[in-house]
Each structure stands twice: as structure tokens, then as C-alpha cells.
Motif scaffolding. Structure first.
Motif, PDB file in Angstrom:
ATOM      1  N   ARG A 105      25.268  65.982  18.439  1.00  0.00           N
ATOM      2  CA  ARG A 105      25.697  64.278  18.530  1.00  0.00           C
ATOM      3  C   ARG A 105      26.571  64.140  17.859  1.00  0.00           C
ATOM      4  N   ARG A 106      27.118  65.629  17.165  1.00  0.00           N
ATOM      5  CA  ARG A 106      28.355  65.147  16.142  1.00  0.00           C
ATOM      6  C   ARG A 106      29.405  65.292  16.640  1.00  0.00           C
ATOM      7  N   ASP A 107      30.695  65.703  16.667  1.00  0.00           N
ATOM      8  CA  ASP A 107      32.173  65.714  17.377  1.00  0.00           C
ATOM      9  C   ASP A 107      32.991  65.915  16.041  1.00  0.00           C
ATOM     10  N   PHE A 108      33.213  66.851  15.786  1.00  0.00           N
ATOM     11  CA  PHE A 108      34.108  67.541  14.147  1.00  0.00           C
ATOM     12  C   PHE A 108      35.729  68.480  15.324  1.00  0.00           C
ATOM     13  N   PRO A 109      36.212  68.452  14.023  1.00  0.00           N
ATOM     14  CA  PRO A 109      37.304  70.016  14.208  1.00  0.00           C
ATOM     15  C   PRO A 109      36.584  71.150  14.311  1.00  0.00           C
ATOM     16  N   GLY A 110      36.963  72.251  14.830  1.00  0.00           N
ATOM     17  CA  GLY A 110      36.175  73.069  15.002  1.00  0.00           C
ATOM     18  C   GLY A 110      34.553  73.129  15.191  1.00  0.00           C
ATOM     19  N   LYS A 111      34.631  72.617  16.086  1.00  0.00           N
ATOM     20  CA  LYS A 111      33.749  72.781  16.340  1.00  0.00           C
ATOM     21  C   LYS A 111      33.050  73.843  17.521  1.00  0.00           C
ATOM     22  N   ARG A 112      33.965  73.419  18.499  1.00  0.00           N
ATOM     23  CA  ARG A 112      34.051  74.865  19.846  1.00  0.00           C
ATOM     24  C   ARG A 112      33.795  76.861  18.743  1.00  0.00           C
TER      25      ARG A 112
END
Length: 273
Positions: A87-94
Motif C-alpha cells: 500500500r505504500r510507495d517510498f524510496p528504497g522500497k524494492r
């Protein structure tokens, strides 16, 4: 000509099936048949050794209870982390997701070694407690150590499964529920739980089966808490008691199969969804 062309595909199909049938017979059917027949050499009572012998029964109970506890904890933590990542998208998620699922590449022995480095006799916790209270505290070789190792081993599977399942959900369902005035708890109850119910059942069954049959981690840590894979190993390797080892293997397989069967039946029930 027409009859010949009709026969050729059938012969080709049989020619393709023969190697698969031979492989199935050699590596599954014959070993399973031998496993099922082996306890009979020492009498039919050997099949029920897990129920009649206190030690074997306790080992089975330990394994089942540990697997249930690990499955419940893994589903709770894995669903929370997986849904949040979906549900969240943020830098470094992958990068974070790849790090969380990295233990999938580790065998059970390595994970057991990690727990020893943390809670073993020469581990981090023991060193810190020795400096603070002049006593070395260890937990790696008992129930807590096994639980943490199994949890560490299982958690990446649950996180990856829930992240994929939550990411494929239709967001319009939640938006519709909120537009009708549903609270956050109501959305979880009426939208998230029904949508992720089959995922929870399937993931929980796999986690339970994996915990029941885990050997490498238990072999590294189970010196004070015996589980059924270690009991089977001891009977087979240390005592050469093949009939009893086969009986315990059958009992382990039946318990695991029963849980998987119940999960499949519950997943096929429309009321669960």
C-alpha cells in the motif's frame, strides 16, 4: 492414411509419458510403498508407536505446537509487513523488500547458525549479559531459539505472498466502502479479510508444513527441545531402527497432509470467501 495419422499422436503421447511414469515409479511410488510396508516387519503395533510411546508422542506434540505457534506469528507479522509494503510507495522500497526476502536463499543450517551467534553460549546476548549481570544468558538451544529460527525462516515467504496478494487487490472496493462511511476496522473486516482469506489459508498451510518438516534448523538448535524430524533422524542414523523411523515418518506425513487437506477444503468453501 487417416488411421495411421490417428495412431501417431497416441504413440507420441505414450512415448512422452513413459519417462515421466518411470520417474514417478522410481522416485515416488516405490519409495513410498517401501516406507509404508517397512514398519510391518516389526509388527503392526509399530505403526502406532507415535501414540503408544510417551517420548515419540511428546516429540510429535512439540512439533505440532511449535509449528502452530510459528505459523500464527508468521501470518500476523507477514501480513502486516506485506500489506504495508503493497500500500505504500517510498524510496528504497524494492531494496527493503529484497532484504526482507533474502533469508529465502539461506538453508536451515545457516539460519540456526545465525540464532547461535545471537543467543548461543558465545553469542551477542551472552556477552552483553556477562558484562551487565556477570551471567551468560543463552536461549539458542531451547524452545525460544527454535521458535525464532523458524520464524526467521518462514517470515520472508509470508511477506512476499501478502505483498503480491495485497498489490493485486482492486482498490475500488476499499474506496467504495469508505465512501459509504465504513470505518477503518469495518474496511478491514469487510474488504481485506475476505479478499486475503484464501491467501491466508494457503500461506498458513505451507508455513505449517514447512515448520513440521524443517530439519536443518532443528538439527542445529534442538539439543534441549526435541522435534519429530530429529527423532526420525536419531532412529534412522544412530540406532538403525528403520522400521520405527518409517513409522514416525508416516505419522509426520499424515499430520501434515491432514492440515493441508483441511486448508484446501476451507479454501474451496465459498463461505470462507
Amino acid at each position: 492414411m487417416k488411421a495411421g495419422t490417428d495412431r501417431n499422436p497416441r504413440w507420441r503421447l505414450l512415448a512422452c509419458l513413459l519417462p515421466a511414469a518411470a520417474f514417478f515409479a522410481a522416485f515416488w511410488l516405490l519409495p513410498i510403498s517401501r516406507l509404508l510396508a517397512l514398519p510391518a516387519h516389526k509388527g503392526w503395533a509399530t505403526y502406532f508407536a507415535v501414540l503408544t510411546d510417551t517420548r515419540y508422542l511428546q516429540s510429535m506434540v512439540n512439533t505440532v505446537l511449535l509449528s502452530v505457534a510459528v505459523t500464527a506469528a508468521t501470518l500476523a507479522l507477514g501480513s502486516a509487513v506485506g500489506i504495508y509494503l503493497a500500500r505504500r510507495d517510498f524510496p528504497g522500497k524494492r531494496v527493503l523488500l529484497s532484504l526482507l526476502t533474502l533469508p529465502l536463499s539461506f538453508p536451515g543450517v545457516i539460519i540456526g547458525f545465525f540464532v547461535i551467534l545471537l543467543g548461543g553460549r558465545q553469542g551477542l546476548v551472552a556477552d552483553i549479559s556477562a558484562h551487565l549481570i556477570d551471567e551468560r544468558i543463552t536461549f539458542a538451544y531451547g524452545l525460544l531459539g527454535l521458535f525464532l529460527a523458524y520464524l526467521y525462516f518462514s517470515l520472508p515467504r509470508a511477506i512476499a505472498t501478502y505483498a503480491a496478494a495485497a498489490g493485486s487487490m482492486n482498490p475500488q472496493l476499499e474506496e467504495a466502502a469508505r465512501s459509504l462511511g465504513a470505518s477503518r476496522l469495518r474496511v478491514v473486516r469487510d474488504v481485506w479479510i475476505p479478499e486475503l482469506g484464501p491467501t491466508t489459508l494457503a500461506c498458513g498451510a505451507i508455513l505449517f508444513a514447512t515448520s513440521m518438516g524443517a530439519f536443518g534448523t532443528a538439527f542445529t538448535l534442538a539439543s534441549k527441545f526435541e522435534v519429530i524430524p530429529i527423532t526420525i533422524y536419531n532412529e534412522f542414523t544412530n540406532y538403525a531402527n528403520f522400521a520405527l523411523a518409517a513409522s514416525l515418518s508416516i505419522a509426520l506425513g499424515l499430520v501434515t497432509w491432514l492440515v493441508l487437506f483441511i486448508a484446501r477444503q476451507a479454501g474451496a468453501n465459498p463461505a470462507v470467501r
